[in-house]
Design a protein around this motif. Structure first.
Motif, PDB file in Angstrom:
ATOM      1  N   ALA A  13       8.785  -9.861  -3.356  1.00 13.26           N
ATOM      2  CA  ALA A  13       7.653  -9.201  -2.714  1.00 13.26           C
ATOM      3  C   ALA A  13       6.822 -10.226  -1.953  1.00 13.26           C
ATOM      4  CB  ALA A  13       6.795  -8.504  -3.760  1.00 13.26           C
ATOM      5  N   ALA A  14       5.936  -9.714  -1.107  1.00 10.97           N
ATOM      6  CA  ALA A  14       5.009 -10.565  -0.360  1.00 10.97           C
ATOM      7  C   ALA A  14       3.636 -10.483  -1.019  1.00 10.97           C
ATOM      8  CB  ALA A  14       4.919 -10.084   1.083  1.00 10.97           C
ATOM      9  N   PHE A  15       2.996 -11.634  -1.182  1.00  7.29           N
ATOM     10  CA  PHE A  15       1.659 -11.720  -1.757  1.00  7.29           C
ATOM     11  C   PHE A  15       0.770 -12.509  -0.809  1.00  7.29           C
ATOM     12  CE2 PHE A  15       4.381 -11.166  -5.400  1.00  7.29           C
ATOM     13  CZ  PHE A  15       3.658 -10.363  -6.263  1.00  7.29           C
ATOM     14  N   ASP A  19      -7.794 -13.906  -3.480  1.00  9.31           N
ATOM     15  CA  ASP A  19      -8.020 -13.799  -4.931  1.00  9.31           C
ATOM     16  C   ASP A  19      -7.164 -12.709  -5.569  1.00  9.31           C
ATOM     17  OD1 ASP A  19      -9.841 -15.867  -4.939  1.00  9.31           O
ATOM     18  OD2 ASP A  19     -11.580 -14.542  -4.748  1.00  9.31           O
ATOM     19  N   TYR A  20      -7.026 -11.589  -4.880  1.00 10.62           N
ATOM     20  CA  TYR A  20      -6.217 -10.492  -5.427  1.00 10.62           C
ATOM     21  C   TYR A  20      -4.740 -10.898  -5.529  1.00 10.62           C
ATOM     22  CZ  TYR A  20      -4.300  -5.873  -6.263  1.00 10.62           C
ATOM     23  OH  TYR A  20      -3.635  -4.809  -6.808  1.00 10.62           O
ATOM     24  N   GLY A  21      -4.231 -11.575  -4.501  1.00  7.99           N
ATOM     25  CA  GLY A  21      -2.846 -12.062  -4.542  1.00  7.99           C
ATOM     26  C   GLY A  21      -2.639 -13.053  -5.669  1.00  7.99           C
ATOM     27  N   ASP A  22      -3.617 -13.947  -5.862  1.00 12.01           N
ATOM     28  CA  ASP A  22      -3.549 -14.911  -6.972  1.00 12.01           C
ATOM     29  C   ASP A  22      -3.519 -14.194  -8.312  1.00 12.01           C
ATOM     30  OD1 ASP A  22      -3.645 -17.060  -5.227  1.00 12.01           O
ATOM     31  OD2 ASP A  22      -5.803 -17.366  -5.480  1.00 12.01           O
ATOM     32  N   PHE A  23      -4.387 -13.191  -8.457  1.00  9.05           N
ATOM     33  CA  PHE A  23      -4.445 -12.430  -9.704  1.00  9.05           C
ATOM     34  C   PHE A  23      -3.113 -11.736  -9.993  1.00  9.05           C
ATOM     35  CE2 PHE A  23      -5.013  -8.188 -11.557  1.00  9.05           C
ATOM     36  CZ  PHE A  23      -5.438  -8.538 -12.824  1.00  9.05           C
ATOM     37  N   CYS A  24      -2.571 -11.062  -8.991  1.00 11.64           N
ATOM     38  CA  CYS A  24      -1.298 -10.347  -9.171  1.00 11.64           C
ATOM     39  C   CYS A  24      -0.176 -11.320  -9.528  1.00 11.64           C
ATOM     40  CB  CYS A  24      -0.940  -9.571  -7.909  1.00 11.64           C
ATOM     41  SG  CYS A  24      -2.008  -8.160  -7.607  1.00 11.64           S
ATOM     42  N   TRP A  25      -0.099 -12.428  -8.810  1.00 10.43           N
ATOM     43  CA  TRP A  25       0.950 -13.429  -9.045  1.00 10.43           C
ATOM     44  C   TRP A  25       0.864 -13.952 -10.481  1.00 10.43           C
ATOM     45  CZ3 TRP A  25       4.588 -15.194  -5.415  1.00 10.43           C
ATOM     46  CH2 TRP A  25       5.387 -16.254  -5.836  1.00 10.43           C
ATOM     47  N   ARG A  26      -0.335 -14.384 -10.877  1.00 10.57           N
ATOM     48  CA  ARG A  26      -0.506 -14.939 -12.229  1.00 10.57           C
ATOM     49  C   ARG A  26      -0.193 -13.916 -13.311  1.00 10.57           C
ATOM     50  NH1 ARG A  26      -5.315 -16.708 -10.293  1.00 10.57           N
ATOM     51  NH2 ARG A  26      -6.395 -15.251 -11.652  1.00 10.57           N
ATOM     52  N   THR A  27      -0.656 -12.692 -13.117  1.00 12.85           N
ATOM     53  CA  THR A  27      -0.418 -11.652 -14.122  1.00 12.85           C
ATOM     54  C   THR A  27       1.067 -11.381 -14.284  1.00 12.85           C
ATOM     55  OG1 THR A  27      -2.552 -10.628 -13.644  1.00 12.85           O
ATOM     56  CG2 THR A  27      -0.911  -9.261 -14.761  1.00 12.85           C
ATOM     57  N   LEU A  28       1.774 -11.214 -13.177  1.00 15.97           N
ATOM     58  CA  LEU A  28       3.210 -10.933 -13.262  1.00 15.97           C
ATOM     59  C   LEU A  28       3.981 -12.102 -13.860  1.00 15.97           C
ATOM     60  CD1 LEU A  28       3.711  -9.158  -9.837  1.00 15.97           C
ATOM     61  CD2 LEU A  28       3.978  -8.123 -12.100  1.00 15.97           C
ATOM     62  N   GLU A  29       3.644 -13.307 -13.427  1.00 19.25           N
ATOM     63  CA  GLU A  29       4.393 -14.480 -13.875  1.00 19.25           C
ATOM     64  C   GLU A  29       4.067 -14.874 -15.315  1.00 19.25           C
ATOM     65  OE1 GLU A  29       5.705 -18.306 -11.482  1.00 19.25           O
ATOM     66  OE2 GLU A  29       3.567 -18.320 -11.901  1.00 19.25           O
ATOM     67  N   GLU A  30       2.790 -14.935 -15.640  1.00 21.63           N
ATOM     68  CA  GLU A  30       2.387 -15.456 -16.943  1.00 21.63           C
ATOM     69  C   GLU A  30       2.347 -14.402 -18.045  1.00 21.63           C
ATOM     70  OE1 GLU A  30      -1.354 -17.386 -16.230  1.00 21.63           O
ATOM     71  OE2 GLU A  30      -0.485 -18.737 -14.733  1.00 21.63           O
ATOM     72  N   GLN A  31       1.827 -13.231 -17.754  1.00 21.01           N
ATOM     73  CA  GLN A  31       1.659 -12.218 -18.797  1.00 21.01           C
ATOM     74  C   GLN A  31       2.849 -11.278 -18.914  1.00 21.01           C
ATOM     75  OE1 GLN A  31      -2.115 -10.227 -18.393  1.00 21.01           O
ATOM     76  NE2 GLN A  31      -3.195 -12.144 -18.071  1.00 21.01           N
TER      77      GLN A  31
END
Length: 50
Positions: A13-15, A19-31
């Motif tokens: 996907a494209a991000f 701040d919203y892109g950072d949040f989505c990326w971190r949530t998907l990757e880390e959590q």
């Protein structure tokens, strides 16, 4: 997410780099343990609602 069932999960996907892109990326990757190696970040690309 399928990763919660123990399955390997990836996303292409494209991000944005906001701040919203950072949040989505971190949530998907880390959590959610989603492999984002096929996803990309784009500079100055705003998230939804901007």
């Amino acid at each position: 997410m399928m990763s919660r069932l123990g399955l390997r999960t990836s996303l292409a996907a494209a991000f944005g780099d906001d701040d919203y892109g950072d949040f989505c990326w971190r949530t998907l990757e880390e959590q959610e343990a989603v492999d984002l190696s096929r996803s990309r970040r784009f500079e100055q690309w705003p998230g939804p609602g901007v």
